[in-house]
Design a protein around this motif. Structure first.
Motif, PDB file in Angstrom:
ATOM      1  N   THR A 143       7.407   6.379  -6.984  1.00 38.42           N
ATOM      2  CA  THR A 143       6.346   6.503  -7.970  1.00 38.42           C
ATOM      3  C   THR A 143       5.385   7.605  -7.561  1.00 38.42           C
ATOM      4  O   THR A 143       5.238   7.908  -6.373  1.00 38.42           O
ATOM      5  CB  THR A 143       5.568   5.185  -8.137  1.00 38.42           C
ATOM      6  OG1 THR A 143       4.599   5.350  -9.180  1.00 38.42           O
ATOM      7  CG2 THR A 143       4.867   4.785  -6.861  1.00 38.42           C
ATOM      8  N   GLU A 144       4.740   8.187  -8.548  1.00 42.53           N
ATOM      9  CA  GLU A 144       3.692   9.171  -8.294  1.00 42.53           C
ATOM     10  C   GLU A 144       2.310   8.532  -8.408  1.00 42.53           C
ATOM     11  O   GLU A 144       1.298   9.207  -8.249  1.00 42.53           O
ATOM     12  CB  GLU A 144       3.810  10.329  -9.284  1.00 42.53           C
ATOM     13  CG  GLU A 144       5.107  11.135  -9.133  1.00 42.53           C
ATOM     14  CD  GLU A 144       5.186  12.292 -10.116  1.00 42.53           C
ATOM     15  OE1 GLU A 144       4.257  12.399 -10.961  1.00 42.53           O
ATOM     16  OE2 GLU A 144       6.143  13.074 -10.037  1.00 42.53           O
ATOM     17  N   CYS A 145       2.270   7.240  -8.704  1.00 44.34           N
ATOM     18  CA  CYS A 145       1.003   6.537  -8.888  1.00 44.34           C
ATOM     19  C   CYS A 145       0.309   6.337  -7.540  1.00 44.34           C
ATOM     20  O   CYS A 145       0.924   5.902  -6.560  1.00 44.34           O
ATOM     21  CB  CYS A 145       1.260   5.192  -9.559  1.00 44.34           C
ATOM     22  SG  CYS A 145      -0.206   4.176  -9.735  1.00 44.34           S
ATOM     23  N   GLU A 146      -0.998   6.607  -7.495  1.00 41.23           N
ATOM     24  CA  GLU A 146      -1.746   6.485  -6.243  1.00 41.23           C
ATOM     25  C   GLU A 146      -2.468   5.145  -6.110  1.00 41.23           C
ATOM     26  O   GLU A 146      -2.950   4.828  -5.024  1.00 41.23           O
ATOM     27  CB  GLU A 146      -2.766   7.624  -6.145  1.00 41.23           C
ATOM     28  CG  GLU A 146      -2.114   9.010  -6.063  1.00 41.23           C
ATOM     29  CD  GLU A 146      -3.136  10.120  -5.922  1.00 41.23           C
ATOM     30  OE1 GLU A 146      -4.349   9.811  -6.057  1.00 41.23           O
ATOM     31  OE2 GLU A 146      -2.742  11.266  -5.698  1.00 41.23           O
ATOM     32  N   TRP A 147      -2.544   4.369  -7.197  1.00 35.40           N
ATOM     33  CA  TRP A 147      -3.279   3.103  -7.103  1.00 35.40           C
ATOM     34  C   TRP A 147      -2.351   1.902  -6.890  1.00 35.40           C
ATOM     35  O   TRP A 147      -2.796   0.760  -6.927  1.00 35.40           O
ATOM     36  CB  TRP A 147      -4.170   2.886  -8.327  1.00 35.40           C
ATOM     37  CG  TRP A 147      -3.528   3.018  -9.668  1.00 35.40           C
ATOM     38  CD1 TRP A 147      -3.378   4.160 -10.384  1.00 35.40           C
ATOM     39  CD2 TRP A 147      -2.957   1.969 -10.463  1.00 35.40           C
ATOM     40  NE1 TRP A 147      -2.743   3.892 -11.579  1.00 35.40           N
ATOM     41  CE2 TRP A 147      -2.486   2.565 -11.657  1.00 35.40           C
ATOM     42  CE3 TRP A 147      -2.809   0.589 -10.296  1.00 35.40           C
ATOM     43  CZ2 TRP A 147      -1.879   1.821 -12.671  1.00 35.40           C
ATOM     44  CZ3 TRP A 147      -2.203  -0.146 -11.300  1.00 35.40           C
ATOM     45  CH2 TRP A 147      -1.734   0.464 -12.458  1.00 35.40           C
ATOM     46  N   VAL A 148      -1.059   2.186  -6.657  1.00 34.66           N
ATOM     47  CA  VAL A 148      -0.092   1.142  -6.318  1.00 34.66           C
ATOM     48  C   VAL A 148       0.480   1.474  -4.942  1.00 34.66           C
ATOM     49  O   VAL A 148       0.924   2.600  -4.707  1.00 34.66           O
ATOM     50  CB  VAL A 148       1.040   1.063  -7.355  1.00 34.66           C
ATOM     51  CG1 VAL A 148       2.013  -0.039  -6.989  1.00 34.66           C
ATOM     52  CG2 VAL A 148       0.475   0.818  -8.743  1.00 34.66           C
ATOM     53  N   LYS A 149       0.482   0.521  -4.022  1.00 35.99           N
ATOM     54  CA  LYS A 149       0.911   0.812  -2.650  1.00 35.99           C
ATOM     55  C   LYS A 149       1.431  -0.451  -1.972  1.00 35.99           C
ATOM     56  O   LYS A 149       1.519  -1.521  -2.578  1.00 35.99           O
ATOM     57  CB  LYS A 149      -0.250   1.399  -1.857  1.00 35.99           C
ATOM     58  CG  LYS A 149      -1.484   0.495  -1.798  1.00 35.99           C
ATOM     59  CD  LYS A 149      -2.632   1.154  -1.057  1.00 35.99           C
ATOM     60  CE  LYS A 149      -3.836   0.244  -0.965  1.00 35.99           C
ATOM     61  NZ  LYS A 149      -4.949   0.871  -0.197  1.00 35.99           N
ATOM     62  N   ASP A 150       1.768  -0.297  -0.686  1.00 30.37           N
ATOM     63  CA  ASP A 150       2.193  -1.409   0.181  1.00 30.37           C
ATOM     64  C   ASP A 150       3.414  -2.150  -0.371  1.00 30.37           C
ATOM     65  O   ASP A 150       3.405  -3.377  -0.554  1.00 30.37           O
ATOM     66  CB  ASP A 150       1.047  -2.409   0.399  1.00 30.37           C
ATOM     67  CG  ASP A 150      -0.158  -1.790   1.069  1.00 30.37           C
ATOM     68  OD1 ASP A 150       0.014  -0.758   1.744  1.00 30.37           O
ATOM     69  OD2 ASP A 150      -1.277  -2.309   0.903  1.00 30.37           O
ATOM     70  N   PHE A 151       4.488  -1.420  -0.624  1.00 31.08           N
ATOM     71  CA  PHE A 151       5.717  -2.034  -1.119  1.00 31.08           C
ATOM     72  C   PHE A 151       6.402  -2.810   0.008  1.00 31.08           C
ATOM     73  O   PHE A 151       6.525  -2.324   1.134  1.00 31.08           O
ATOM     74  CB  PHE A 151       6.657  -0.978  -1.690  1.00 31.08           C
ATOM     75  CG  PHE A 151       6.130  -0.336  -2.935  1.00 31.08           C
ATOM     76  CD1 PHE A 151       6.208  -0.983  -4.155  1.00 31.08           C
ATOM     77  CD2 PHE A 151       5.528   0.916  -2.885  1.00 31.08           C
ATOM     78  CE1 PHE A 151       5.707  -0.403  -5.320  1.00 31.08           C
ATOM     79  CE2 PHE A 151       5.024   1.503  -4.036  1.00 31.08           C
ATOM     80  CZ  PHE A 151       5.109   0.842  -5.255  1.00 31.08           C
ATOM     81  N   ASP A 152       6.836  -4.013  -0.292  1.00 34.05           N
ATOM     82  CA  ASP A 152       7.442  -4.912   0.691  1.00 34.05           C
ATOM     83  C   ASP A 152       8.793  -5.378   0.155  1.00 34.05           C
ATOM     84  O   ASP A 152       8.862  -6.012  -0.905  1.00 34.05           O
ATOM     85  CB  ASP A 152       6.508  -6.109   0.918  1.00 34.05           C
ATOM     86  CG  ASP A 152       7.039  -7.100   1.949  1.00 34.05           C
ATOM     87  OD1 ASP A 152       8.177  -6.898   2.438  1.00 34.05           O
ATOM     88  OD2 ASP A 152       6.327  -8.074   2.250  1.00 34.05           O
ATOM     89  N   TYR A 153       9.876  -5.073   0.911  1.00 40.80           N
ATOM     90  CA  TYR A 153      11.237  -5.397   0.479  1.00 40.80           C
ATOM     91  C   TYR A 153      11.852  -6.530   1.295  1.00 40.80           C
ATOM     92  O   TYR A 153      13.054  -6.762   1.235  1.00 40.80           O
ATOM     93  CB  TYR A 153      12.134  -4.156   0.617  1.00 40.80           C
ATOM     94  CG  TYR A 153      11.575  -2.915  -0.048  1.00 40.80           C
ATOM     95  CD1 TYR A 153      11.775  -2.684  -1.401  1.00 40.80           C
ATOM     96  CD2 TYR A 153      10.853  -1.976   0.681  1.00 40.80           C
ATOM     97  CE1 TYR A 153      11.271  -1.540  -2.021  1.00 40.80           C
ATOM     98  CE2 TYR A 153      10.338  -0.829   0.071  1.00 40.80           C
ATOM     99  CZ  TYR A 153      10.555  -0.618  -1.274  1.00 40.80           C
ATOM    100  OH  TYR A 153      10.055   0.510  -1.881  1.00 40.80           O
ATOM    101  N   SER A 154      11.026  -7.251   2.041  1.00 41.59           N
ATOM    102  CA  SER A 154      11.565  -8.228   2.999  1.00 41.59           C
ATOM    103  C   SER A 154      12.115  -9.492   2.337  1.00 41.59           C
ATOM    104  O   SER A 154      12.901 -10.215   2.951  1.00 41.59           O
ATOM    105  CB  SER A 154      10.483  -8.608   4.011  1.00 41.59           C
ATOM    106  OG  SER A 154       9.369  -9.199   3.354  1.00 41.59           O
ATOM    107  N   THR A 155      11.717  -9.777   1.110  1.00 44.48           N
ATOM    108  CA  THR A 155      12.182 -10.976   0.421  1.00 44.48           C
ATOM    109  C   THR A 155      13.363 -10.631  -0.489  1.00 44.48           C
ATOM    110  O   THR A 155      13.257  -9.701  -1.294  1.00 44.48           O
ATOM    111  CB  THR A 155      11.053 -11.590  -0.426  1.00 44.48           C
ATOM    112  OG1 THR A 155       9.929 -11.856   0.426  1.00 44.48           O
ATOM    113  CG2 THR A 155      11.509 -12.884  -1.075  1.00 44.48           C
ATOM    114  N   PRO A 156      14.483 -11.346  -0.391  1.00 47.13           N
ATOM    115  CA  PRO A 156      15.642 -11.041  -1.245  1.00 47.13           C
ATOM    116  C   PRO A 156      15.277 -11.118  -2.727  1.00 47.13           C
ATOM    117  O   PRO A 156      14.591 -12.054  -3.164  1.00 47.13           O
ATOM    118  CB  PRO A 156      16.657 -12.127  -0.862  1.00 47.13           C
ATOM    119  CG  PRO A 156      16.268 -12.558   0.508  1.00 47.13           C
ATOM    120  CD  PRO A 156      14.786 -12.436   0.569  1.00 47.13           C
ATOM    121  N   ASN A 157      15.713 -10.103  -3.475  1.00 48.13           N
ATOM    122  CA  ASN A 157      15.534 -10.046  -4.928  1.00 48.13           C
ATOM    123  C   ASN A 157      14.080  -9.968  -5.376  1.00 48.13           C
ATOM    124  O   ASN A 157      13.764 -10.222  -6.539  1.00 48.13           O
ATOM    125  CB  ASN A 157      16.220 -11.235  -5.612  1.00 48.13           C
ATOM    126  CG  ASN A 157      17.712 -11.285  -5.331  1.00 48.13           C
ATOM    127  OD1 ASN A 157      18.176 -12.115  -4.544  1.00 48.13           O
ATOM    128  ND2 ASN A 157      18.465 -10.389  -5.929  1.00 48.13           N
TER     129      ASN A 157
END
Length: 345
Positions: free
Chosen positions: A73-87
Motif C-alpha cells: 500500500t501507499e497509504c501512510e496512515w495504515v501500518k503495523d501489518f501482522d501475519y502471525s495468525t493463519p488466515n
C-alpha cells in the motif's frame, strides 16, 4: 528324485517371472498442483474516526506449500501489518484528524512458486470528524444540588478521557468538560445512588458561567487552557445499566466540541451551596461547640438567630461535621434565653 527337481525348477521360474513383470510397470505420475483460489471475507472495511486495530480475513482454496502473504500500500496512515495468525492479517489505522473522509487501498498478495502472484484489493473507508475537538469520555462524576430554584442549574458533571482524583480533584495534564444544567427531575430515596436525569438539554438549560472546557497544566496547580460554551445540544439516555451521554458544544470562539460517553455515573448529594448534606442521623459528640452565631432578624418580639455548630478542632480532625441552624427564640435584647428548642426544617 527327478520329480522333486522338476517341482523346484517350476517354482523358481514363476518367482523370477513375477519379479521381472514388476520392474516393467510404470510409476503413477503426481497430480498437478491446482491453481490456488484466494477469497477475502471483508474486501471493504469501515474504519472509525479514532482509528484502531483492524484485520483482513481471507481463505485459500488449493493452498501451495511455502506460499507467502503480504500487503502492499501507499497509504501512510495504515501500518503495523501482522501475519502471525493463519488466515488473518492484522493492522493498525491511525485516527483521522482531517476535515474530510479518506480512503486507502490495500493490495493483498498471495505469492507461490517464487513468482506467481494472486492479488486482491481491500478498500478502507474512514469517515471524518466534523468537530474541532472530540472526546470519548471514560469517566463521569458529578453532583445534585438540593434546594436550588428553577432558574439555577441543579446538576453538574465532569467528563474526561483521563482520571479524576479520589477527592474529585482535577489531575495534571488532563482535560475536562464541566456541564451544569437544570432538570425538574429531583432524586428521591437512596442518596448514595443518585441517578443522572435522562433528557434533552440545550443552551437555555445550562449555567453559562460554569459550563466549559478545562485543561489542567502539567504541575496540576493551574489551568493551561479553558473555554466557555455559547451553544449546546446534550442528550442523556440509558442503555441497560449504562448512562449514554452525547454532547455537542460550541465555545466562545466558535470551535465545536463533541463528547461521547457510555458507562456508570455516580452523583453526590450536595446543598445548594455545594456542601455535602447530612442524609442520616449524626451525633456531633462531646467536643461540639458553636463556631458562629449571628442575629438575623426579629418580628413581633421573635428573634431569628443563625447557629453554626461543629466538632471541628484543627486541620487534623478530619472528618468533621458542620451544621447550620436557624433558631427562632423569644426576643431578649439579642440574647438567647435558656431552654430547650425544637428546630423544624
Amino acid at each position: 528324485m527327478k520329480r522333486f527337481f522338476s517341482l523346484v525348477m517350476t517354482v523358481t521360474m514363476v518367482t523370477l517371472l513375477s519379479v521381472s513383470c514388476n520392474k516393467n510397470k510404470p510409476e503413477p505420475e503426481p497430480e498437478p498442483q491446482k491453481t490456488p483460489v484466494v477469497t477475502i471475507s471483508n474486501p471493504i472495511i469501515e474504519v472509525a474516526i479514532e482509528g484502531g486495530n483492524y484485520e483482513i480475513s481471507y481463505s485459500v482454496e488449493n493452498p501451495v506449500e511455502k506460499a507467502t502473504v503480504s500487503i502492499e500500500t501507499e497509504c501512510e496512515w495504515v501500518k503495523d501489518f501482522d501475519y502471525s495468525t493463519p488466515n488473518i492479517v492484522k493492522f493498525f489505522a491511525q485516527a483521522n484528524e482531517l476535515k474530510e473522509e479518506r480512503e486507502a487501498k490495500l493490495y493483498f498478495r498471495y505469492t507461490y512458486e517464487d513468482s506467481l502472484v494472486i492479488e486482491k484489493e481491500v478498500l478502507l473507508q474512514q469517515t471524518f470528524n466534523p468537530y474541532d475537538k472530540r472526546m470519548v469520555a471514560t469517566t463521569v462524576v458529578g453532583a445534585f444540588f438540593s434546594g436550588r430554584n428553577s432558574l439555577q442549574a441543579n446538576y453538574a458533571i465532569y467528563l474526561t478521557d483521563g482520571e479524576i482524583g479520589d477527592d474529585s480533584s482535577l489531575l495534571p495534564s488532563t482535560q475536562y468538560y464541566r456541564i451544569d444544567f437544570h432538570s425538574d427531575i429531583e432524586p428521591t430515596g437512596d442518596y448514595d445512588n443518585i441517578p443522572i436525569p435522562e433528557g434533552h438539554y440545550t443552551y437555555d438549560d445550562l449555567d453559562i458561567d460554569m459550563t466549559r472546557w478545562l485543561l489542567v497544566n502539567d504541575a496540576g496547580d493551574a489551568l493551561a487552557g479553558s473555554a466557555y460554551m455559547q451553544d449546546a445540544d446534550i442528550t442523556i439516555t440509558r442503555d441497560g445499566e449504562n448512562v449514554v451521554i452525547e454532547a455537542i458544544l460550541t465555545d466562545e470562539i466558535g470551535l465545536t466540541h463533541c463528547i461521547n460517553f457510555k458507562g456508570q455515573v455516580k452523583l453526590q448529594y450536595l446543598s445548594a451551596y455545594g456542601h455535602a448534606l447530612i442524609t442520616r442521623d449524626v451525633e456531633l459528640g462531646a467536643d461540639t461547640y458553636i463556631v458562629n452565631a449571628s442575629y438575623l432578624d426579629d418580628n413581633n418580639k421573635v428573634m431569628a438567630v443563625n447557629l453554626q455548630m461543629s466538632d471541628y478542632t484543627d486541620v487534623t480532625s478530619k472528618p468533621f461535621t458542620i451544621c447550620n441552624y436557624t433558631l427562632y427564640a423569644p426576643y431578649d435584647n439579642y440574647k438567647l434565653l435558656p431552654g430547650t428548642y425544637k428546630i423544624n426544617t
